[in-house]
Motif scaffolding. Structure first.
Motif, mmCIF file in Angstrom:
data_model
loop_
_atom_site.group_PDB
_atom_site.id
_atom_site.type_symbol
_atom_site.label_atom_id
_atom_site.label_comp_id
_atom_site.label_asym_id
_atom_site.label_seq_id
_atom_site.Cartn_x
_atom_site.Cartn_y
_atom_site.Cartn_z
ATOM 1 N N SER A 29 0.762 -1.271 -0.056
ATOM 2 C CA SER A 29 -0.058 -0.036 0.063
ATOM 3 C C SER A 29 0.787 1.223 0.153
ATOM 4 O O SER A 29 0.944 1.881 1.079
ATOM 5 N N GLU A 30 1.403 1.404 -1.188
ATOM 6 C CA GLU A 30 2.295 2.505 -1.471
ATOM 7 C C GLU A 30 1.341 3.862 -1.521
ATOM 8 O O GLU A 30 1.337 4.364 -2.563
ATOM 9 N N THR A 31 0.962 4.671 -0.380
ATOM 10 C CA THR A 31 0.228 5.629 -0.632
ATOM 11 C C THR A 31 1.338 7.044 -0.621
ATOM 12 O O THR A 31 2.266 7.145 0.633
ATOM 13 N N SER A 32 1.349 7.558 -1.478
ATOM 14 C CA SER A 32 2.402 8.780 -1.694
ATOM 15 C C SER A 32 1.884 9.938 -1.003
ATOM 16 O O SER A 32 0.789 10.536 -1.670
ATOM 17 N N VAL A 33 2.605 10.390 0.034
ATOM 18 C CA VAL A 33 2.094 11.583 0.644
ATOM 19 C C VAL A 33 3.358 12.412 0.618
ATOM 20 O O VAL A 33 4.419 12.251 1.217
ATOM 21 N N PRO A 34 3.135 13.690 -0.059
ATOM 22 C CA PRO A 34 4.424 14.798 -0.173
ATOM 23 C C PRO A 34 4.778 15.197 1.394
ATOM 24 O O PRO A 34 3.899 15.491 1.995
ATOM 25 N N ASP A 35 5.993 15.276 1.601
ATOM 26 C CA ASP A 35 6.443 16.005 3.055
ATOM 27 C C ASP A 35 6.877 17.320 2.802
ATOM 28 O O ASP A 35 6.980 17.738 3.878
ATOM 29 N N HIS A 36 7.032 17.905 1.636
ATOM 30 C CA HIS A 36 7.183 19.090 1.474
ATOM 31 C C HIS A 36 8.439 19.705 2.198
ATOM 32 O O HIS A 36 8.766 20.911 2.554
ATOM 33 N N VAL A 37 9.600 18.861 2.047
ATOM 34 C CA VAL A 37 10.716 19.315 2.669
ATOM 35 C C VAL A 37 11.179 20.192 1.743
ATOM 36 O O VAL A 37 11.871 21.278 2.379
ATOM 37 N N ILE A 38 11.635 20.259 0.600
ATOM 38 C CA ILE A 38 12.042 21.302 -0.326
ATOM 39 C C ILE A 38 11.609 22.621 -0.252
ATOM 40 O O ILE A 38 12.158 23.642 0.003
ATOM 41 N N TRP A 39 10.168 22.436 -0.276
ATOM 42 C CA TRP A 39 9.475 23.956 -0.100
ATOM 43 C C TRP A 39 9.788 24.513 1.321
ATOM 44 O O TRP A 39 9.897 25.727 1.351
ATOM 45 N N SER A 40 9.690 23.534 2.440
ATOM 46 C CA SER A 40 9.928 24.143 3.704
ATOM 47 C C SER A 40 11.380 24.840 4.039
ATOM 48 O O SER A 40 11.715 25.729 4.543
ATOM 49 N N LEU A 41 12.107 24.075 2.868
ATOM 50 C CA LEU A 41 13.722 24.626 3.020
ATOM 51 C C LEU A 41 13.695 25.808 2.448
ATOM 52 O O LEU A 41 14.485 26.619 3.193
ATOM 53 N N PHE A 42 13.122 25.859 1.340
ATOM 54 C CA PHE A 42 13.048 27.310 0.621
ATOM 55 C C PHE A 42 12.394 28.345 1.507
ATOM 56 O O PHE A 42 13.180 29.194 1.745
ATOM 57 N N ASN A 43 11.374 28.081 2.197
ATOM 58 C CA ASN A 43 10.814 29.008 3.065
ATOM 59 C C ASN A 43 11.536 29.346 4.234
ATOM 60 O O ASN A 43 11.566 30.571 4.680
ATOM 61 N N THR A 44 12.374 28.480 4.632
ATOM 62 C CA THR A 44 13.108 28.480 5.807
ATOM 63 C C THR A 44 14.490 29.510 5.596
ATOM 64 O O THR A 44 14.772 30.393 6.288
ATOM 65 N N LEU A 45 15.000 29.383 4.407
ATOM 66 C CA LEU A 45 16.281 30.217 3.654
ATOM 67 C C LEU A 45 15.794 31.509 3.296
ATOM 68 O O LEU A 45 16.522 32.502 3.375
ATOM 69 N N PHE A 46 14.789 31.553 2.565
ATOM 70 C CA PHE A 46 14.291 32.974 1.975
ATOM 71 C C PHE A 46 12.997 33.627 2.344
ATOM 72 O O PHE A 46 12.936 34.951 2.267
ATOM 73 N N MET A 47 12.103 33.132 3.147
ATOM 74 C CA MET A 47 10.934 33.530 3.409
ATOM 75 C C MET A 47 10.635 33.327 4.827
ATOM 76 O O MET A 47 9.698 32.840 4.891
ATOM 77 N N ASN A 48 11.385 33.644 5.831
ATOM 78 C CA ASN A 48 11.277 32.681 6.841
ATOM 79 C C ASN A 48 10.659 34.041 7.935
ATOM 80 O O ASN A 48 11.250 34.228 9.065
ATOM 81 N N SER A 49 9.416 34.325 7.563
ATOM 82 C CA SER A 49 8.654 35.408 8.351
ATOM 83 C C SER A 49 8.240 34.626 9.712
ATOM 84 O O SER A 49 7.564 33.740 9.613
ATOM 85 N N CYS A 50 8.280 35.248 10.903
ATOM 86 C CA CYS A 50 7.995 34.740 12.057
ATOM 87 C C CYS A 50 8.341 33.409 12.340
ATOM 88 O O CYS A 50 7.569 32.577 12.784
ATOM 89 N N CYS A 51 9.410 32.894 11.689
ATOM 90 C CA CYS A 51 9.846 31.614 11.611
ATOM 91 C C CYS A 51 8.820 30.447 11.344
ATOM 92 O O CYS A 51 8.970 29.325 11.599
ATOM 93 N N LEU A 52 8.069 30.654 10.481
ATOM 94 C CA LEU A 52 7.020 29.775 9.903
ATOM 95 C C LEU A 52 7.708 29.011 9.165
ATOM 96 O O LEU A 52 7.291 27.567 9.001
#
Length: 95
Positions: A29-52
């Protein structure tokens, strides 16, 4: 001897020329759920408003850890939270 044991002893083994085979069915049962690591890393590096972005990155890593364990419900919860935090970080930084 019991009646069933006696019947088995009298009948003996089946006289089939072919050896018995078994069929193994693997259900993955390979249910693919994206973990959004790349998007979160991008937001951490470039758009880290209020540490979101950093908080979203933390939830993304937790989601990836749950993938290794196979806990589908926690994967979905952590991934959804990371996605919401990433959207919030994008809207907060763009305004």
């Amino acid at each position: 001897m019991l009646k069933e044991e006696h019947e088995v002893a009298v009948l003996g083994m089946p006289h089939n020329p072919a050896p018995p085979t078994s069929i193994v069915i693997h259900i993955c049962s390979e249910t693919s759920v994206p973990d959004h690591v790349i998007w979160s890393l991008f937001n951490t590096l470039f758009m880290n408003s209020c540490c979101l972005g950093f908080i979203a990155f933390t939830y993304s890593v937790n989601s990836r850890d749950r993938k290794m364990v196979g806990d589908l419900t926690r994967i979905q919860v952590y991934a959804f939270t990371a996605k919401c935090l990433n959207v919030g970080a994008l809207f907060w930084a763009s305004s």
